[in-house]
Design a protein around this motif. Structure first.
Motif, PDB file in Angstrom:
ATOM      1  N   HIS A 334       0.842  -1.204   0.000  1.00 15.35           N
ATOM      2  CA  HIS A 334       0.000   0.000   0.000  1.00 15.35           C
ATOM      3  C   HIS A 334       0.877   1.254   0.000  1.00 15.35           C
ATOM      4  O   HIS A 334       0.712   2.156  -0.822  1.00 15.35           O
ATOM      5  CB  HIS A 334      -0.898  -0.025   1.246  1.00 15.35           C
ATOM      6  CG  HIS A 334      -1.889   1.092   1.304  1.00 15.35           C
ATOM      7  ND1 HIS A 334      -3.215   0.905   0.997  1.00 15.35           N
ATOM      8  CD2 HIS A 334      -1.765   2.406   1.619  1.00 15.35           C
ATOM      9  CE1 HIS A 334      -3.867   2.056   1.125  1.00 15.35           C
ATOM     10  NE2 HIS A 334      -2.993   2.988   1.509  1.00 15.35           N
ATOM     11  N   HIS A 338       1.542   4.341  -2.817  1.00 13.18           N
ATOM     12  CA  HIS A 338       1.469   5.799  -2.598  1.00 13.18           C
ATOM     13  C   HIS A 338       2.755   6.484  -3.073  1.00 13.18           C
ATOM     14  O   HIS A 338       2.716   7.455  -3.835  1.00 13.18           O
ATOM     15  CB  HIS A 338       1.308   6.107  -1.100  1.00 13.18           C
ATOM     16  CG  HIS A 338      -0.106   6.051  -0.611  1.00 13.18           C
ATOM     17  ND1 HIS A 338      -1.105   6.819  -1.163  1.00 13.18           N
ATOM     18  CD2 HIS A 338      -0.690   5.335   0.382  1.00 13.18           C
ATOM     19  CE1 HIS A 338      -2.240   6.569  -0.520  1.00 13.18           C
ATOM     20  NE2 HIS A 338      -2.024   5.667   0.423  1.00 13.18           N
ATOM     21  N   GLU A 354      -4.783   7.026  -3.099  1.00 14.65           N
ATOM     22  CA  GLU A 354      -5.330   5.911  -2.337  1.00 14.65           C
ATOM     23  C   GLU A 354      -5.738   4.769  -3.280  1.00 14.65           C
ATOM     24  O   GLU A 354      -5.517   3.601  -2.985  1.00 14.65           O
ATOM     25  CB  GLU A 354      -6.521   6.390  -1.487  1.00 14.65           C
ATOM     26  CG  GLU A 354      -7.028   5.394  -0.467  1.00 14.65           C
ATOM     27  CD  GLU A 354      -6.013   5.049   0.636  1.00 14.65           C
ATOM     28  OE1 GLU A 354      -4.963   5.692   0.702  1.00 14.65           O
ATOM     29  OE2 GLU A 354      -6.283   4.102   1.396  1.00 14.65           O
ATOM     30  N   ALA A 357      -2.651   2.956  -4.258  1.00  9.49           N
ATOM     31  CA  ALA A 357      -2.149   2.160  -3.136  1.00  9.49           C
ATOM     32  C   ALA A 357      -2.973   0.872  -2.990  1.00  9.49           C
ATOM     33  O   ALA A 357      -2.419  -0.217  -2.806  1.00  9.49           O
ATOM     34  CB  ALA A 357      -2.199   2.980  -1.853  1.00  9.49           C
ATOM     35  N   CYS A 372      -5.997   4.323   4.288  1.00  7.41           N
ATOM     36  CA  CYS A 372      -5.540   5.553   4.923  1.00  7.41           C
ATOM     37  C   CYS A 372      -6.714   6.344   5.476  1.00  7.41           C
ATOM     38  O   CYS A 372      -6.559   7.199   6.333  1.00  7.41           O
ATOM     39  CB  CYS A 372      -4.752   6.399   3.934  1.00  7.41           C
ATOM     40  SG  CYS A 372      -3.192   5.619   3.528  1.00  7.41           S
TER      41      CYS A 372
HETATM   42 ZN   LIG Z   1      -3.263   4.934   1.707  1.00  6.06          ZN
END
Ligand SMILES: [Zn+2]
Length: 479
Positions: A334, A338, A354, A357, A372
Protein backbone atom coordinates in the motif's frame (compact mmCIF):
# COMPACT_ATOMS: atom_id res chain seq x y z
CA UNK A 1 85.43 -8.97 -62.54
CA UNK A 2 82.73 -9.08 -65.11
CA UNK A 3 81.29 -6.04 -66.82
CA UNK A 4 78.85 -4.98 -69.46
CA UNK A 5 81.60 -4.04 -71.90
CA UNK A 6 82.98 -7.53 -71.47
CA UNK A 7 79.56 -8.97 -72.17
CA UNK A 8 79.39 -6.83 -75.27
CA UNK A 9 82.78 -8.03 -76.31
CA UNK A 10 81.74 -11.63 -75.91
CA UNK A 11 78.67 -10.87 -77.91
CA UNK A 12 80.70 -9.20 -80.65
CA UNK A 13 83.03 -12.15 -80.64
CA UNK A 14 80.05 -14.39 -81.01
CA UNK A 15 78.84 -12.52 -84.01
CA UNK A 16 82.08 -11.99 -85.76
CA UNK A 17 83.46 -15.45 -85.49
CA UNK A 18 82.19 -17.66 -88.27
CA UNK A 19 82.52 -20.61 -85.99
CA UNK A 20 83.40 -21.16 -82.41
CA UNK A 21 84.79 -24.21 -80.77
CA UNK A 22 83.71 -22.85 -77.40
CA UNK A 23 80.09 -21.97 -78.00
CA UNK A 24 79.33 -23.88 -81.14
CA UNK A 25 77.91 -22.18 -84.15
CA UNK A 26 75.11 -19.83 -83.13
CA UNK A 27 72.30 -19.03 -85.47
CA UNK A 28 71.62 -15.34 -86.01
CA UNK A 29 68.34 -13.50 -85.34
CA UNK A 30 66.68 -12.69 -88.63
CA UNK A 31 64.49 -9.66 -89.26
CA UNK A 32 62.25 -10.11 -92.28
CA UNK A 33 61.33 -6.73 -93.70
CA UNK A 34 58.06 -6.07 -95.45
CA UNK A 35 59.85 -4.92 -98.57
CA UNK A 36 61.37 -8.42 -98.84
CA UNK A 37 64.89 -7.99 -97.53
CA UNK A 38 66.13 -9.79 -94.44
CA UNK A 39 68.74 -8.66 -91.94
CA UNK A 40 70.78 -11.06 -89.80
CA UNK A 41 72.44 -10.24 -86.52
CA UNK A 42 71.60 -10.06 -82.81
CA UNK A 43 68.63 -8.17 -81.57
CA UNK A 44 69.92 -5.90 -78.83
CA UNK A 45 66.86 -3.96 -77.82
CA UNK A 46 63.29 -3.66 -78.83
CA UNK A 47 60.16 -1.84 -77.85
CA UNK A 48 56.74 -1.21 -79.31
CA UNK A 49 58.03 1.17 -81.93
CA UNK A 50 61.40 -0.19 -83.00
CA UNK A 51 63.90 -3.03 -82.94
CA UNK A 52 67.68 -2.54 -82.71
CA UNK A 53 69.82 -5.24 -84.27
CA UNK A 54 73.59 -5.58 -84.09
CA UNK A 55 75.00 -6.73 -87.40
CA UNK A 56 78.57 -7.26 -88.52
CA UNK A 57 78.54 -3.69 -89.74
CA UNK A 58 77.05 -2.19 -86.59
CA UNK A 59 73.72 -1.37 -84.91
CA UNK A 60 70.70 -0.78 -87.14
CA UNK A 61 67.35 0.42 -85.92
CA UNK A 62 64.17 -0.68 -87.70
CA UNK A 63 60.73 0.76 -87.18
CA UNK A 64 58.23 -1.99 -86.23
CA UNK A 65 55.98 -1.06 -89.11
CA UNK A 66 58.71 -2.07 -91.56
CA UNK A 67 59.11 -5.52 -90.03
CA UNK A 68 57.09 -8.48 -91.28
CA UNK A 69 58.48 -11.02 -88.81
CA UNK A 70 61.46 -11.88 -86.63
CA UNK A 71 63.13 -15.28 -86.32
CA UNK A 72 64.87 -15.37 -82.99
CA UNK A 73 67.64 -17.69 -81.97
CA UNK A 74 68.39 -18.79 -78.43
CA UNK A 75 71.83 -17.23 -78.60
CA UNK A 76 71.45 -15.23 -75.41
CA UNK A 77 71.18 -18.44 -73.37
CA UNK A 78 74.59 -19.53 -74.66
CA UNK A 79 76.17 -16.18 -73.89
CA UNK A 80 74.63 -16.27 -70.45
CA UNK A 81 76.08 -19.70 -69.73
CA UNK A 82 79.51 -18.40 -70.73
CA UNK A 83 79.18 -15.35 -68.48
CA UNK A 84 77.72 -17.41 -65.62
CA UNK A 85 80.75 -19.71 -65.71
CA UNK A 86 83.08 -16.75 -65.48
CA UNK A 87 81.38 -14.52 -62.93
CA UNK A 88 82.56 -14.44 -59.31
CA UNK A 89 79.50 -15.73 -57.52
CA UNK A 90 80.44 -14.00 -54.31
CA UNK A 91 80.73 -10.63 -56.05
CA UNK A 92 77.36 -8.98 -55.59
CA UNK A 93 78.16 -6.10 -57.92
CA UNK A 94 79.20 -8.44 -60.78
CA UNK A 95 76.10 -10.56 -60.23
CA UNK A 96 73.95 -7.45 -60.35
CA UNK A 97 75.54 -6.47 -63.66
CA UNK A 98 74.81 -9.92 -65.01
CA UNK A 99 71.25 -9.59 -63.75
CA UNK A 100 70.90 -6.25 -65.52
CA UNK A 101 72.19 -7.88 -68.68
CA UNK A 102 69.61 -10.61 -68.35
CA UNK A 103 66.91 -8.04 -67.77
CA UNK A 104 67.68 -6.05 -70.89
CA UNK A 105 64.41 -5.96 -72.81
CA UNK A 106 66.16 -7.41 -75.86
CA UNK A 107 67.00 -10.58 -73.96
CA UNK A 108 64.69 -10.68 -71.03
CA UNK A 109 62.00 -12.83 -72.70
CA UNK A 110 64.58 -15.55 -73.35
CA UNK A 111 66.39 -15.33 -70.05
CA UNK A 112 63.68 -15.53 -67.43
CA UNK A 113 64.99 -18.67 -65.76
CA UNK A 114 68.58 -17.39 -65.96
CA UNK A 115 67.64 -14.07 -64.39
CA UNK A 116 66.02 -15.94 -61.51
CA UNK A 117 69.13 -18.04 -61.11
CA UNK A 118 71.26 -14.90 -60.78
CA UNK A 119 68.73 -13.29 -58.49
CA UNK A 120 68.70 -16.29 -56.18
CA UNK A 121 72.45 -16.06 -55.94
CA UNK A 122 72.28 -12.33 -55.19
CA UNK A 123 69.79 -12.72 -52.35
CA UNK A 124 72.08 -15.25 -50.72
CA UNK A 125 74.61 -12.45 -50.49
CA UNK A 126 72.19 -9.65 -49.82
CA UNK A 127 68.80 -10.84 -48.61
CA UNK A 128 67.15 -7.44 -48.98
CA UNK A 129 68.26 -6.74 -52.54
CA UNK A 130 65.07 -5.38 -54.00
CA UNK A 131 65.93 -5.82 -57.66
CA UNK A 132 66.76 -9.50 -57.18
CA UNK A 133 63.66 -10.02 -55.06
CA UNK A 134 61.56 -8.39 -57.73
CA UNK A 135 62.94 -10.79 -60.32
CA UNK A 136 61.99 -13.63 -57.99
CA UNK A 137 58.49 -12.18 -57.76
CA UNK A 138 58.85 -11.56 -54.07
CA UNK A 139 57.70 -8.73 -51.89
CA UNK A 140 58.61 -7.83 -48.38
CA UNK A 141 56.07 -8.54 -45.69
CA UNK A 142 57.08 -7.62 -42.16
CA UNK A 143 60.80 -8.31 -42.66
CA UNK A 144 60.06 -11.47 -44.64
CA UNK A 145 60.31 -11.93 -48.39
CA UNK A 146 57.38 -13.84 -49.73
CA UNK A 147 55.80 -14.58 -53.08
CA UNK A 148 53.16 -12.21 -54.34
CA UNK A 149 50.53 -14.86 -53.79
CA UNK A 150 51.57 -15.39 -50.19
CA UNK A 151 51.82 -11.64 -49.79
CA UNK A 152 48.26 -11.24 -51.00
CA UNK A 153 47.11 -13.99 -48.67
CA UNK A 154 48.92 -12.46 -45.72
CA UNK A 155 47.53 -9.05 -46.57
CA UNK A 156 44.04 -10.48 -46.83
CA UNK A 157 44.48 -12.22 -43.51
CA UNK A 158 45.77 -8.98 -42.04
CA UNK A 159 42.79 -7.13 -43.43
CA UNK A 160 40.36 -9.71 -42.09
CA UNK A 161 42.07 -9.55 -38.72
CA UNK A 162 41.95 -5.77 -38.73
CA UNK A 163 38.27 -5.89 -39.64
CA UNK A 164 37.67 -8.38 -36.87
CA UNK A 165 39.55 -6.21 -34.41
CA UNK A 166 37.64 -3.15 -35.56
CA UNK A 167 34.37 -5.02 -35.16
CA UNK A 168 35.41 -6.13 -31.72
CA UNK A 169 36.46 -2.63 -30.75
CA UNK A 170 33.16 -1.33 -32.05
CA UNK A 171 31.26 -3.98 -30.11
CA UNK A 172 33.20 -3.06 -26.99
CA UNK A 173 32.55 0.63 -27.55
CA UNK A 174 28.87 -0.10 -28.02
CA UNK A 175 28.78 -2.27 -24.91
CA UNK A 176 30.45 0.49 -22.92
CA UNK A 177 27.96 2.99 -24.26
CA UNK A 178 25.04 0.70 -23.45
CA UNK A 179 26.43 0.06 -20.00
CA UNK A 180 26.74 3.78 -19.48
CA UNK A 181 23.18 4.35 -20.67
CA UNK A 182 21.98 1.52 -18.47
CA UNK A 183 23.81 2.94 -15.48
CA UNK A 184 22.47 6.40 -16.22
CA UNK A 185 19.00 4.99 -15.57
CA UNK A 186 19.98 3.82 -12.13
CA UNK A 187 22.00 6.80 -11.02
CA UNK A 188 25.25 6.09 -12.86
CA UNK A 189 26.51 3.55 -10.36
CA UNK A 190 26.42 -0.24 -10.86
CA UNK A 191 23.74 -2.04 -8.86
CA UNK A 192 26.27 -4.10 -6.90
CA UNK A 193 28.08 -0.91 -5.89
CA UNK A 194 24.81 0.71 -4.88
CA UNK A 195 23.86 -2.31 -2.78
CA UNK A 196 27.30 -2.25 -1.18
CA UNK A 197 26.99 1.46 -0.51
CA UNK A 198 23.48 0.96 0.88
CA UNK A 199 24.73 -1.72 3.25
CA UNK A 200 27.29 0.72 4.58
CA UNK A 201 24.61 3.36 5.06
CA UNK A 202 22.37 0.77 6.73
CA UNK A 203 25.03 -0.10 9.30
CA UNK A 204 25.57 3.58 10.04
CA UNK A 205 21.84 4.14 10.48
CA UNK A 206 21.49 1.14 12.78
CA UNK A 207 24.30 2.56 14.87
CA UNK A 208 22.78 6.02 14.89
CA UNK A 209 19.32 4.75 15.90
CA UNK A 210 20.86 2.75 18.72
CA UNK A 211 23.16 5.42 20.07
CA UNK A 212 20.90 8.43 19.62
CA UNK A 213 17.41 7.05 20.11
CA UNK A 214 18.12 3.86 22.00
CA UNK A 215 16.26 1.87 19.32
CA UNK A 216 17.61 -1.56 18.53
CA UNK A 217 16.47 -1.60 14.90
CA UNK A 218 17.34 -3.76 11.96
CA UNK A 219 18.08 -1.66 8.90
CA UNK A 220 18.18 -3.40 5.52
CA UNK A 221 18.18 -1.89 2.05
CA UNK A 222 18.02 -3.07 -1.49
CA UNK A 223 18.58 -0.63 -4.28
CA UNK A 224 15.22 1.08 -4.14
CA UNK A 225 13.77 0.00 -0.83
CA UNK A 226 14.91 0.44 2.73
CA UNK A 227 13.08 -1.21 5.63
CA UNK A 228 13.95 -0.64 9.23
CA UNK A 229 12.61 -1.26 12.66
CA UNK A 230 11.66 -4.17 14.85
CA UNK A 231 12.26 -6.68 12.12
CA UNK A 232 14.44 -9.69 11.89
CA UNK A 233 16.78 -9.72 8.88
CA UNK A 234 14.81 -12.53 7.17
CA UNK A 235 11.58 -10.52 7.33
CA UNK A 236 13.45 -7.52 6.02
CA UNK A 237 14.83 -9.53 3.11
CA UNK A 238 11.30 -10.64 2.17
CA UNK A 239 10.10 -7.04 2.08
CA UNK A 240 13.03 -5.94 -0.02
CA UNK A 241 12.48 -8.70 -2.52
CA UNK A 242 8.79 -7.88 -2.73
CA UNK A 243 9.49 -4.17 -3.08
CA UNK A 244 12.01 -4.64 -5.86
CA UNK A 245 9.57 -6.90 -7.67
CA UNK A 246 6.77 -4.34 -7.38
CA UNK A 247 9.01 -1.51 -8.63
CA UNK A 248 10.24 -3.57 -11.56
CA UNK A 249 6.74 -4.74 -12.50
CA UNK A 250 5.18 -1.28 -12.30
CA UNK A 251 8.08 0.22 -14.25
CA UNK A 252 7.65 -2.36 -16.95
CA UNK A 253 3.91 -1.73 -17.15
CA UNK A 254 4.46 1.99 -17.48
CA UNK A 255 7.22 1.64 -20.04
CA UNK A 256 9.94 2.79 -17.67
CA UNK A 257 13.31 1.03 -17.49
CA UNK A 258 12.79 -1.91 -15.16
CA UNK A 259 15.86 -1.08 -13.09
CA UNK A 260 15.14 2.60 -12.64
CA UNK A 261 14.03 4.07 -9.36
CA UNK A 262 11.01 6.41 -9.26
CA UNK A 263 11.94 7.54 -5.78
CA UNK A 264 13.78 10.75 -6.37
CA UNK A 265 13.06 12.63 -3.20
CA UNK A 266 14.52 10.41 -0.54
CA UNK A 267 18.13 9.73 0.25
CA UNK A 268 19.82 7.41 -2.27
CA UNK A 269 16.71 7.21 -4.47
CA UNK A 270 15.15 4.86 -2.01
CA UNK A 271 11.85 4.40 -0.33
CA UNK A 272 12.08 4.15 3.45
CA UNK A 273 9.58 2.32 5.56
CA UNK A 274 9.81 1.98 9.34
CA UNK A 275 8.18 -0.90 11.16
CA UNK A 276 7.94 0.29 14.74
CA UNK A 277 6.25 -0.30 18.06
CA UNK A 278 3.43 2.02 19.04
CA UNK A 279 5.35 3.60 21.92
CA UNK A 280 8.14 4.60 19.53
CA UNK A 281 5.99 6.76 17.24
CA UNK A 282 7.01 10.12 18.57
CA UNK A 283 10.70 9.31 18.65
CA UNK A 284 10.69 7.89 15.16
CA UNK A 285 8.59 10.67 13.67
CA UNK A 286 10.99 13.25 15.01
CA UNK A 287 13.87 11.26 13.58
CA UNK A 288 12.21 11.03 10.15
CA UNK A 289 11.35 14.72 10.32
CA UNK A 290 14.72 16.21 9.65
CA UNK A 291 16.51 13.11 8.46
CA UNK A 292 14.31 12.27 5.49
CA UNK A 293 11.68 14.92 5.12
CA UNK A 294 10.00 17.86 6.78
CA UNK A 295 6.61 17.33 8.36
CA UNK A 296 4.23 20.11 9.12
CA UNK A 297 3.35 20.41 12.84
CA UNK A 298 -0.25 19.49 12.02
CA UNK A 299 0.81 16.38 10.20
CA UNK A 300 3.03 15.38 13.14
CA UNK A 301 0.23 15.93 15.62
CA UNK A 302 -2.25 14.03 13.48
CA UNK A 303 0.10 11.08 12.96
CA UNK A 304 0.94 10.78 16.64
CA UNK A 305 -2.71 11.04 17.65
CA UNK A 306 -3.78 8.51 15.05
CA UNK A 307 -1.15 6.19 16.40
CA UNK A 308 0.41 4.91 13.27
CA UNK A 309 -0.18 4.38 9.62
CA UNK A 310 1.60 5.50 6.62
CA UNK A 311 2.87 8.97 6.08
CA UNK A 312 3.34 9.54 2.42
CA UNK A 313 3.11 13.19 1.62
CA UNK A 314 4.15 13.03 -2.00
CA UNK A 315 7.51 14.46 -1.19
CA UNK A 316 9.47 12.46 1.34
CA UNK A 317 9.44 8.81 0.32
CA UNK A 318 9.24 7.72 3.90
CA UNK A 319 6.61 6.23 6.14
CA UNK A 320 6.03 4.07 9.17
CA UNK A 321 3.82 1.25 10.26
CA UNK A 322 3.03 -0.04 13.70
CA UNK A 323 4.51 -3.47 13.57
CA UNK A 324 2.67 -6.53 14.65
CA UNK A 325 -0.96 -6.16 13.50
CA UNK A 326 -0.40 -8.89 10.93
CA UNK A 327 -0.84 -6.65 7.94
CA UNK A 328 2.74 -5.69 7.35
CA UNK A 329 2.91 -6.99 3.80
CA UNK A 330 -0.34 -5.31 2.85
CA UNK A 331 0.87 -2.05 4.38
CA UNK A 332 4.16 -2.40 2.58
CA UNK A 333 2.47 -2.76 -0.82
CA UNK A 334 0.00 0.00 0.00
CA UNK A 335 2.67 2.40 1.06
CA UNK A 336 4.88 1.60 -1.91
CA UNK A 337 1.89 2.35 -4.15
CA UNK A 338 1.47 5.80 -2.60
CA UNK A 339 5.15 6.62 -2.89
CA UNK A 340 5.37 5.31 -6.44
CA UNK A 341 2.42 7.20 -7.88
CA UNK A 342 3.28 10.40 -6.01
CA UNK A 343 6.91 10.20 -7.07
CA UNK A 344 5.84 10.13 -10.69
CA UNK A 345 2.70 12.25 -10.61
CA UNK A 346 3.24 14.64 -7.71
CA UNK A 347 0.16 15.68 -5.86
CA UNK A 348 -2.28 13.40 -7.69
CA UNK A 349 -5.17 13.86 -5.26
CA UNK A 350 -6.24 11.86 -2.19
CA UNK A 351 -8.66 9.65 -4.06
CA UNK A 352 -6.16 8.79 -6.76
CA UNK A 353 -3.14 8.07 -4.58
CA UNK A 354 -5.33 5.91 -2.34
CA UNK A 355 -6.70 4.15 -5.41
CA UNK A 356 -3.19 3.38 -6.59
CA UNK A 357 -2.15 2.16 -3.14
CA UNK A 358 -5.17 -0.17 -3.02
CA UNK A 359 -4.39 -1.35 -6.52
CA UNK A 360 -0.85 -2.28 -5.43
CA UNK A 361 -2.06 -4.12 -2.34
CA UNK A 362 -4.64 -6.11 -4.27
CA UNK A 363 -2.29 -6.86 -7.13
CA UNK A 364 0.87 -7.74 -5.19
CA UNK A 365 -0.47 -8.86 -1.83
CA UNK A 366 -3.87 -10.17 -2.85
CA UNK A 367 -5.98 -8.08 -0.55
CA UNK A 368 -6.26 -4.51 0.64
CA UNK A 369 -6.85 -4.38 4.35
CA UNK A 370 -5.00 -1.24 5.16
CA UNK A 371 -6.74 2.04 4.36
CA UNK A 372 -5.54 5.55 4.92
CA UNK A 373 -9.08 6.75 5.43
CA UNK A 374 -10.64 6.53 8.85
CA UNK A 375 -11.99 3.07 8.44
CA UNK A 376 -14.40 2.89 11.36
CA UNK A 377 -16.63 5.60 10.06
CA UNK A 378 -16.59 5.39 6.30
CA UNK A 379 -15.15 2.22 4.99
CA UNK A 380 -15.34 -0.47 7.59
CA UNK A 381 -16.64 -3.15 5.26
CA UNK A 382 -13.79 -2.79 2.83
CA UNK A 383 -11.25 -4.31 5.13
CA UNK A 384 -13.04 -7.60 5.51
CA UNK A 385 -12.43 -10.57 3.31
CA UNK A 386 -9.27 -12.43 2.59
CA UNK A 387 -6.76 -12.84 -0.17
CA UNK A 388 -9.05 -14.98 -2.24
CA UNK A 389 -11.90 -12.51 -2.20
CA UNK A 390 -10.54 -9.06 -1.55
CA UNK A 391 -13.55 -7.26 -0.07
CA UNK A 392 -12.85 -4.14 -2.04
CA UNK A 393 -13.00 -6.02 -5.32
CA UNK A 394 -16.21 -7.73 -4.27
CA UNK A 395 -17.69 -4.35 -3.36
CA UNK A 396 -16.57 -2.92 -6.69
CA UNK A 397 -18.20 -5.69 -8.69
CA UNK A 398 -21.49 -5.32 -6.79
CA UNK A 399 -21.57 -1.55 -7.20
CA UNK A 400 -20.63 -1.93 -10.84
CA UNK A 401 -23.50 -4.32 -11.39
CA UNK A 402 -25.95 -2.01 -9.66
CA UNK A 403 -24.55 1.00 -11.46
CA UNK A 404 -23.97 2.66 -8.13
CA UNK A 405 -20.33 3.62 -8.32
CA UNK A 406 -19.88 7.30 -7.49
CA UNK A 407 -18.98 9.57 -10.41
CA UNK A 408 -15.30 10.30 -10.59
CA UNK A 409 -15.98 14.04 -10.58
CA UNK A 410 -17.30 13.65 -7.02
CA UNK A 411 -13.93 12.26 -5.90
CA UNK A 412 -11.73 15.04 -7.23
CA UNK A 413 -11.93 17.22 -4.15
CA UNK A 414 -12.69 14.66 -1.50
CA UNK A 415 -10.40 14.58 1.49
CA UNK A 416 -8.83 11.26 2.42
CA UNK A 417 -10.98 10.86 5.50
CA UNK A 418 -14.16 11.47 3.52
CA UNK A 419 -13.65 8.58 1.15
CA UNK A 420 -16.22 5.89 1.88
CA UNK A 421 -16.19 2.32 0.69
CA UNK A 422 -18.00 3.14 -2.56
CA UNK A 423 -15.49 5.86 -3.21
CA UNK A 424 -12.61 3.53 -2.51
CA UNK A 425 -14.05 0.90 -4.82
CA UNK A 426 -14.29 3.52 -7.55
CA UNK A 427 -10.73 4.76 -6.87
CA UNK A 428 -9.44 1.24 -7.29
CA UNK A 429 -11.54 0.76 -10.44
CA UNK A 430 -10.19 3.90 -12.08
CA UNK A 431 -6.58 2.90 -11.38
CA UNK A 432 -7.27 -0.63 -12.57
CA UNK A 433 -8.64 0.78 -15.81
CA UNK A 434 -5.60 2.98 -16.34
CA UNK A 435 -3.28 0.09 -15.59
CA UNK A 436 -4.91 -2.17 -18.17
CA UNK A 437 -4.47 -2.16 -21.92
CA UNK A 438 -4.75 0.05 -23.88
CA UNK A 439 -4.82 2.84 -21.25
CA UNK A 440 -1.66 1.59 -19.58
CA UNK A 441 0.44 2.72 -22.55
CA UNK A 442 -0.39 6.33 -21.77
CA UNK A 443 -0.49 6.09 -18.00
CA UNK A 444 2.99 7.47 -17.45
CA UNK A 445 2.09 10.37 -19.69
CA UNK A 446 -1.04 10.82 -17.64
CA UNK A 447 0.94 11.01 -14.41
CA UNK A 448 3.29 13.53 -15.98
CA UNK A 449 0.32 15.56 -17.21
CA UNK A 450 -1.14 15.46 -13.70
CA UNK A 451 2.11 16.76 -12.27
CA UNK A 452 2.10 19.50 -14.87
CA UNK A 453 -1.56 20.35 -14.25
CA UNK A 454 -1.08 20.41 -10.45
CA UNK A 455 -3.21 17.32 -9.93
CA UNK A 456 -6.17 18.49 -12.05
CA UNK A 457 -7.55 15.24 -13.41
CA UNK A 458 -10.14 16.76 -15.70
CA UNK A 459 -7.46 18.57 -17.64
CA UNK A 460 -5.05 15.63 -17.74
CA UNK A 461 -7.87 13.30 -18.83
CA UNK A 462 -8.66 15.60 -21.70
CA UNK A 463 -5.04 16.06 -22.73
CA UNK A 464 -3.83 12.49 -22.55
CA UNK A 465 -6.87 10.27 -23.04
CA UNK A 466 -9.24 12.73 -24.68
CA UNK A 467 -11.88 11.76 -22.14
CA UNK A 468 -14.31 13.67 -19.97
CA UNK A 469 -14.80 12.50 -16.35
CA UNK A 470 -18.23 11.19 -17.41
CA UNK A 471 -16.71 9.15 -20.22
CA UNK A 472 -14.24 7.75 -17.71
CA UNK A 473 -17.18 6.74 -15.48
CA UNK A 474 -18.67 4.81 -18.40
CA UNK A 475 -15.39 3.04 -19.06
CA UNK A 476 -15.10 1.98 -15.44
CA UNK A 477 -18.55 0.42 -15.65
CA UNK A 478 -17.39 -1.65 -18.60
CA UNK A 479 -14.21 -2.76 -16.81
ZN1 LIG B 1 -3.26 4.93 1.71
Amino acid sequence: MFSIPLAARILALFLLLSSSSLFGMPEPDVIHLKEGAKVEGRILRENEKEVVILTSTGEITFARERIRKIDRCPWAVDVFEKMWSQVDRKDEKALLELLDWCLDPARAPQLRAQARKVARRIVRLDRDNEKARKVLGQVKYKNRWVSKRVYRELKEKEKALAAEEAAQAEAERKARQEEKARLALIGGVPISKQVEENAKVDRAEEELLRSKLGLDYTVRSSRRISVKGVLDPEQAAIFLKLGERICGTLNKDLGLPVASSPFRNAKYHRLHLFFIRKDQIEKVLHYIDGTYTRYTPDFMKFSIRRGGGVASDGDGCVGFQIQGDGNDEDVFCHYLGHAYVESLGGNVGHWFTEGFALYCSIRFHGNAVHLCTTRSRYAQNVTEGDKKSAALVVAFRELQKMKRLPPVRALFRKHMNRLDEKDLAKCWGVVKLFMSAPYRAKFLKYLQALRYAGGKHEKALQTVYNLTPEQLDDLVYKL
